[in-house]
Design a protein around this motif. Sequence first.
Motif, PDB file in Angstrom:
ATOM      1  N   GLN A  62     -28.618 -45.352   7.101  1.00 12.18           N
ATOM      2  CA  GLN A  62     -29.286 -44.761   8.259  1.00 12.18           C
ATOM      3  C   GLN A  62     -30.059 -45.832   9.030  1.00 12.18           C
ATOM      4  OE1 GLN A  62     -32.814 -42.196   7.605  1.00 12.18           O
ATOM      5  NE2 GLN A  62     -31.829 -40.709   8.954  1.00 12.18           N
ATOM      6  N   ARG A  63     -30.788 -46.664   8.306  1.00 10.41           N
ATOM      7  CA  ARG A  63     -31.571 -47.725   8.942  1.00 10.41           C
ATOM      8  C   ARG A  63     -30.658 -48.724   9.639  1.00 10.41           C
ATOM      9  NH1 ARG A  63     -36.842 -48.268  10.641  1.00 10.41           N
ATOM     10  NH2 ARG A  63     -37.160 -50.464  11.127  1.00 10.41           N
ATOM     11  N   SER A  64     -29.580 -49.076   8.980  1.00 11.41           N
ATOM     12  CA  SER A  64     -28.652 -50.047   9.534  1.00 11.41           C
ATOM     13  C   SER A  64     -28.013 -49.536  10.822  1.00 11.41           C
ATOM     14  CB  SER A  64     -27.565 -50.370   8.501  1.00 11.41           C
ATOM     15  OG  SER A  64     -26.675 -51.344   8.974  1.00 11.41           O
ATOM     16  N   VAL A  65     -27.610 -48.273  10.831  1.00 10.66           N
ATOM     17  CA  VAL A  65     -26.991 -47.687  12.018  1.00 10.66           C
ATOM     18  C   VAL A  65     -27.995 -47.618  13.171  1.00 10.66           C
ATOM     19  CG1 VAL A  65     -26.006 -45.558  12.972  1.00 10.66           C
ATOM     20  CG2 VAL A  65     -25.196 -46.433  10.778  1.00 10.66           C
ATOM     21  N   MET A  66     -29.239 -47.287  12.846  1.00 18.21           N
ATOM     22  CA  MET A  66     -30.256 -47.256  13.898  1.00 18.21           C
ATOM     23  C   MET A  66     -30.444 -48.640  14.504  1.00 18.21           C
ATOM     24  SD  MET A  66     -33.342 -44.621  12.833  1.00 18.21           S
ATOM     25  CE  MET A  66     -33.799 -45.464  11.327  1.00 18.21           C
ATOM     26  N   GLU A  67     -30.671 -49.636  13.649  1.00 21.68           N
ATOM     27  CA  GLU A  67     -31.014 -50.981  14.135  1.00 21.68           C
ATOM     28  C   GLU A  67     -29.840 -51.661  14.839  1.00 21.68           C
ATOM     29  OE1 GLU A  67     -32.417 -53.068  10.704  1.00 21.68           O
ATOM     30  OE2 GLU A  67     -34.411 -52.144  10.778  1.00 21.68           O
ATOM     31  N   LYS A  68     -28.636 -51.511  14.296  1.00 23.18           N
ATOM     32  CA  LYS A  68     -27.479 -52.245  14.796  1.00 23.18           C
ATOM     33  C   LYS A  68     -26.720 -51.510  15.896  1.00 23.18           C
ATOM     34  CE  LYS A  68     -26.799 -54.591  10.360  1.00 23.18           C
ATOM     35  NZ  LYS A  68     -25.902 -54.756   9.182  1.00 23.18           N
ATOM     36  N   ALA A  69     -26.911 -50.186  15.975  1.00 24.56           N
ATOM     37  CA  ALA A  69     -26.128 -49.420  16.947  1.00 24.56           C
ATOM     38  C   ALA A  69     -26.977 -48.530  17.845  1.00 24.56           C
ATOM     39  CB  ALA A  69     -25.073 -48.573  16.213  1.00 24.56           C
ATOM     40  N   GLU A  70     -27.710 -47.585  17.266  1.00 20.14           N
ATOM     41  CA  GLU A  70     -28.423 -46.592  18.075  1.00 20.14           C
ATOM     42  C   GLU A  70     -29.390 -47.230  19.065  1.00 20.14           C
ATOM     43  OE1 GLU A  70     -30.083 -43.145  16.055  1.00 20.14           O
ATOM     44  OE2 GLU A  70     -28.800 -43.530  14.325  1.00 20.14           O
ATOM     45  N   TRP A  71     -30.214 -48.150  18.581  1.00 20.90           N
ATOM     46  CA  TRP A  71     -31.247 -48.746  19.428  1.00 20.90           C
ATOM     47  C   TRP A  71     -30.667 -49.647  20.507  1.00 20.90           C
ATOM     48  CZ3 TRP A  71     -35.026 -50.488  14.947  1.00 20.90           C
ATOM     49  CH2 TRP A  71     -35.503 -49.334  14.307  1.00 20.90           C
ATOM     50  N   LYS A  72     -29.395 -49.976  20.376  1.00 19.46           N
ATOM     51  CA  LYS A  72     -28.731 -50.821  21.375  1.00 19.46           C
ATOM     52  C   LYS A  72     -27.973 -49.990  22.416  1.00 19.46           C
ATOM     53  CE  LYS A  72     -28.192 -54.656  18.110  1.00 19.46           C
ATOM     54  NZ  LYS A  72     -29.227 -55.511  18.720  1.00 19.46           N
ATOM     55  N   ILE A  73     -27.172 -49.025  21.960  1.00 21.55           N
ATOM     56  CA  ILE A  73     -26.297 -48.328  22.914  1.00 21.55           C
ATOM     57  C   ILE A  73     -26.980 -47.184  23.651  1.00 21.55           C
ATOM     58  CG2 ILE A  73     -24.195 -49.023  21.728  1.00 21.55           C
ATOM     59  CD1 ILE A  73     -23.927 -46.182  20.618  1.00 21.55           C
ATOM     60  N   LEU A  74     -28.044 -46.613  23.094  1.00 26.97           N
ATOM     61  CA  LEU A  74     -28.728 -45.542  23.832  1.00 26.97           C
ATOM     62  C   LEU A  74     -29.417 -46.105  25.084  1.00 26.97           C
ATOM     63  CD1 LEU A  74     -29.401 -42.593  24.134  1.00 26.97           C
ATOM     64  CD2 LEU A  74     -31.359 -42.910  22.580  1.00 26.97           C
ATOM     65  N   PRO A  75     -30.212 -47.171  24.973  1.00 31.00           N
ATOM     66  CA  PRO A  75     -30.773 -47.764  26.199  1.00 31.00           C
ATOM     67  C   PRO A  75     -29.682 -48.254  27.161  1.00 31.00           C
ATOM     68  CG  PRO A  75     -31.962 -48.549  24.276  1.00 31.00           C
ATOM     69  CD  PRO A  75     -30.758 -47.820  23.765  1.00 31.00           C
ATOM     70  N   LYS A  76     -28.601 -48.819  26.616  1.00 28.61           N
ATOM     71  CA  LYS A  76     -27.519 -49.307  27.472  1.00 28.61           C
ATOM     72  C   LYS A  76     -26.900 -48.166  28.270  1.00 28.61           C
ATOM     73  CE  LYS A  76     -23.190 -51.946  27.397  1.00 28.61           C
ATOM     74  NZ  LYS A  76     -22.206 -52.670  26.544  1.00 28.61           N
ATOM     75  N   ALA A  77     -26.694 -47.027  27.628  1.00 28.50           N
ATOM     76  CA  ALA A  77     -26.109 -45.869  28.313  1.00 28.50           C
ATOM     77  C   ALA A  77     -27.024 -45.378  29.427  1.00 28.50           C
ATOM     78  CB  ALA A  77     -25.832 -44.753  27.311  1.00 28.50           C
ATOM     79  N   ILE A  78     -28.325 -45.329  29.155  1.00 26.41           N
ATOM     80  CA  ILE A  78     -29.279 -44.894  30.177  1.00 26.41           C
ATOM     81  C   ILE A  78     -29.236 -45.839  31.368  1.00 26.41           C
ATOM     82  CG2 ILE A  78     -31.746 -44.566  30.686  1.00 26.41           C
ATOM     83  CD1 ILE A  78     -32.053 -43.737  27.695  1.00 26.41           C
ATOM     84  N   ASN A  79     -29.178 -47.131  31.088  1.00 26.96           N
ATOM     85  CA  ASN A  79     -29.130 -48.115  32.172  1.00 26.96           C
ATOM     86  C   ASN A  79     -27.860 -47.969  33.009  1.00 26.96           C
ATOM     87  OD1 ASN A  79     -30.209 -50.583  33.502  1.00 26.96           O
ATOM     88  ND2 ASN A  79     -28.323 -51.495  32.694  1.00 26.96           N
ATOM     89  N   LEU A  80     -26.738 -47.746  32.358  1.00 31.10           N
ATOM     90  CA  LEU A  80     -25.479 -47.561  33.080  1.00 31.10           C
ATOM     91  C   LEU A  80     -25.542 -46.336  33.986  1.00 31.10           C
ATOM     92  CD1 LEU A  80     -22.967 -48.353  30.208  1.00 31.10           C
ATOM     93  CD2 LEU A  80     -23.239 -49.679  32.299  1.00 31.10           C
ATOM     94  N   ILE A  81     -26.082 -45.240  33.457  1.00 32.12           N
ATOM     95  CA  ILE A  81     -26.189 -44.007  34.240  1.00 32.12           C
ATOM     96  C   ILE A  81     -27.160 -44.196  35.400  1.00 32.12           C
ATOM     97  CG2 ILE A  81     -26.996 -41.601  34.169  1.00 32.12           C
ATOM     98  CD1 ILE A  81     -25.949 -41.556  31.220  1.00 32.12           C
ATOM     99  N   ALA A  82     -28.293 -44.832  35.124  1.00 30.56           N
ATOM    100  CA  ALA A  82     -29.316 -45.037  36.161  1.00 30.56           C
ATOM    101  C   ALA A  82     -28.807 -45.891  37.313  1.00 30.56           C
ATOM    102  CB  ALA A  82     -30.557 -45.672  35.546  1.00 30.56           C
TER     103      ALA A  82
END
Length: 208
Positions: free
Chosen positions: A173-193
């Motif tokens: 869970q920690r690994s997925v958060m640090e390596k994936a979630e925390w990276k692609i969620l902000p990226k998706a918001i930026n793309l949409i914005a």
Amino acid sequence: MLKVAVLVSGGGTNLQAILDAVDSGKITNAQVSLVVSNNPNAYALTRAKNHGIEAVCISPKEFESREKFHEALLKKLQESGAELIVLAGYLVAIPPMIVEAFPNKIINIHPSLIPSFCGVGYYGLHVHEAALKRGVKVTGATVHFVDTGTDTGPIILQKAVKIEPDDTPESLQRSVMEKAEWKILPKAINLIANGKVSVDDHIVTISD
């Protein structure tokens, strides 16, 4: 400037990743203007307040029916002027009335590579327990638009994470958060914005 509302249920680590990305300039043309939790004790509310963001608890327990709760949540989102709603560890199902009020304007982060380990019952550690039990070698996270199904909306971004032999559900869970979630969620918001995301027939296209 895109007004973003973030819905959370717990500590708000994904919320923090979003706030950090706004502060560092990785997210442009967007600001978090509202944070809502169903849990009055969610530390995410404190994170929001510390950042000068309106933070409110709207809990199903405060209402006589689920419908009244949904109406109150929808009213708050509409009053805030939210143009994008981000589900960042929000453990309450979004009803059709809210999905229909914000078509392709609600996104969710899910801790697996959809369509693997998603749908009803797959949340929190349950997702990582299932991945380890199945013996997959790669998992990850998915950002997707929310529709009236469970984890069935159009996929925006995915990022893979290798499973290590000694992983536990908690370490994975920690690994997925640090390596994936925390990276692609902000990226998706930026793309949409920045107007880079379009949806046609359930397929997302990202423009340069």
